[in-house]
Design an enzyme around this catalytic site. Structure first.
Site, mmCIF file in Angstrom:
data_model
loop_
_atom_site.group_PDB
_atom_site.id
_atom_site.type_symbol
_atom_site.label_atom_id
_atom_site.label_comp_id
_atom_site.label_asym_id
_atom_site.label_seq_id
_atom_site.Cartn_x
_atom_site.Cartn_y
_atom_site.Cartn_z
ATOM 1 N N GLU A 39 0.830 -1.219 0.000
ATOM 2 C CA GLU A 39 0.000 0.000 0.000
ATOM 3 C C GLU A 39 0.856 1.257 0.000
ATOM 4 O O GLU A 39 0.526 2.232 -0.673
ATOM 5 C CB GLU A 39 -0.956 0.011 1.203
ATOM 6 N N THR A 45 2.874 5.347 -7.069
ATOM 7 C CA THR A 45 3.539 4.603 -8.135
ATOM 8 C C THR A 45 2.555 3.661 -8.820
ATOM 9 O O THR A 45 1.657 3.118 -8.176
ATOM 10 C CB THR A 45 4.715 3.788 -7.533
ATOM 11 N N TYR A 122 -6.145 6.066 5.215
ATOM 12 C CA TYR A 122 -6.333 5.151 4.087
ATOM 13 C C TYR A 122 -5.554 3.845 4.295
ATOM 14 O O TYR A 122 -6.113 2.749 4.197
ATOM 15 C CB TYR A 122 -5.890 5.803 2.764
ATOM 16 N N ASP A 140 -9.281 6.712 -0.632
ATOM 17 C CA ASP A 140 -8.241 7.490 -1.303
ATOM 18 C C ASP A 140 -8.872 8.252 -2.477
ATOM 19 O O ASP A 140 -10.101 8.281 -2.618
ATOM 20 C CB ASP A 140 -7.079 6.587 -1.769
ATOM 21 N N CYS A 202 -18.494 2.374 -18.327
ATOM 22 C CA CYS A 202 -19.792 2.194 -17.649
ATOM 23 C C CYS A 202 -20.449 0.857 -18.015
ATOM 24 O O CYS A 202 -21.173 0.269 -17.206
ATOM 25 C CB CYS A 202 -20.724 3.351 -17.979
HETATM 26 S S1 SF4 Z 1 -21.527 3.875 -14.190
HETATM 27 FE FE1 SF4 Z 1 -19.778 4.813 -15.186
HETATM 28 S S2 SF4 Z 1 -19.517 6.790 -14.180
HETATM 29 FE FE2 SF4 Z 1 -20.876 5.592 -12.915
HETATM 30 S S3 SF4 Z 1 -19.524 4.678 -11.406
HETATM 31 FE FE3 SF4 Z 1 -19.748 3.220 -13.067
HETATM 32 S S4 SF4 Z 1 -18.048 3.613 -14.467
HETATM 33 FE FE4 SF4 Z 1 -18.223 5.368 -13.082
#
Ligand code: SF4
Length: 352
Positions: A39, A45, A122, A140, A202
């Site tokens: 960690e 890095t 953290y 974090d 997403c």
């Molecule tokens: S849906 Fe997209 S914007 Fe929303 S948390 Fe997931 S990856 Fe991130």
């Protein structure tokens, strides 16, 4: 902050983690020492770079006792290239505290772990959740970013108050089991799906159906962070003075930037060839030959060094050995035992 229920993120995150977690050398272990080392290395890095350092470090220092006993120069050498050397110094400081107070073991209570040198909320959260399954979060920048998007949270993630508030909000919903895996799921979603730059994935995200930023088309606006302060630019002249196969090195002061590390001569401002010759002469050395080593740049968190370098061959630098923080060192010894910060990499190439 809106009334978004953070608890709804937990089950999808754990299911996603089971199927998609990254395979990393420090994964699947419960040894708090190794979790701690990984960690700390990961703080500044990239994961790929850390893998090699982690293997080398844990081979040289397999436990807290070995870390507490390591010679400072050897420690710097192990850390060479990772940057932010205060991290390494704090590792040893914390190891010494654990030898003195905790019989060479990582303590089990969160507050005790968080009070060790170099360990903040953290890292303490990561160690205690992964090693001991304590229901504590590890918040974090990654976690702040993904939660700000999923909740459409406009609080400034640079502010310490935001970090503290998010930690409290997460603490309230941490599960009694698998808290370590949940924290690692957050880390992995931040590192592989909801990315800091570019388009987040997403389509792969376990939270796609509840994500408010996605629903409202505000992904690119979040997280909200005030602009980082501009770095100060410093012009420096780096002078590598060589006497045959020996090189003149200087130990930096014990405090401040690159504290206690060895370096070639590092002078404020850009110097021309004649000025450099005069400077070398003013040190009591006799320059025989000077060659430009070109320009280089090194970026620290708050400062940028814009450097010009020279290699200067001198007649005999023996008088300078062990004087005023200067040390005349065989090239081979530099390769084997001296930690020279990567800031000087462009000028120390032929030492490697
Ligand atoms: S849906 Fe997209 S914007 Fe929303 S948390 Fe997931 S990856 Fe991130």
């Amino acid at each position: 902050m809106n009334e978004f229920d953070l608890a709804q993120l937990i089950a999808p995150a754990l299911v996603w983690y089971d199927a998609n977690k990254r395979i990393l050398p420090w994964r699947g272990i419960r040894d708090p020492y190794r979790i701690w080392i990984s960690e700390i290395m990961l703080q500044q890095t990239r994961v790929e770079a850390v893998k090699e350092y982690y293997a080398r470090f844990t081979a040289a220092c397999p436990d807290i006792a070995a870390l507490a006993a390591i010679d400072d120069d050897a420690l710097m050498k192990l850390w060479q290239g990772l940057g932010y050397y205060s991290r390494a110094r704090n590792l040893k400081k914390a190891a010494l505290v654990m030898m003195e107070r905790y019989e060479g073991q990582m303590p089990h209570a969160y507050d005790e772990v968080a009070s060790l040198p170099g360990i903040g909320a953290y890292t303490a959260g990561a160690i205690c959740s992964i090693a001991y399954d304590l229901p504590v979060p590890a918040v974090d920048g990654n976690v702040l970013r993904i939660l700000s998007r999923v909740r459409c949270d406009e609080r400034d993630i640079i502010k310490e108050a935001t970090k503290k508030a998010v930690r409290t909000e997460l603490l309230a919903v941490m599960p009694m089991h698998r808290s370590g895996e949940l924290n690692q799921a957050f880390m992995d979603i931040g590192a592989t799906v909801c990315l800091p730059n570019g388009e987040p994935g997403c389509g792969e995200c376990p939270w796609a159906v509840v994500c408010l930023a996605k629903k409202t088309g505000r992904i690119s606006e979040l997280p909200n962070r005030k602009k980082a302060k501009k770095r100060r630019i410093e012009e420096r002249t780096i002078i590598v003075i060589r006497d045959g196969e020996r090189v003149l090195l200087h130990k930096r002061p014990p405090k401040g930037l690159l504290a206690g590390l060895y370096e070639p001569l590092n002078i404020e401002g850009y110097k021309g060839e004649q000025e450099t010759r005069d400077l070398v002469r003013s040190l009591g050395l006799d320059p025989l030959h000077i060659a430009s080593l070109g320009e280089a740049k090194h970026i620290f968190s708050h400062i940028e060094w814009h450097m010009k370098g020279y290699a200067v061959r001198v007649a005999d630098a023996a008088d300078y050995a062990d004087k005023d923080g200067y040390l005349l060192v065989e090239k081979q010894r530099i390769i084997e035992g001296f930690s020279i910060p990567s800031a000087y990499a462009a000028y120390m190439r032929d030492m490697r």
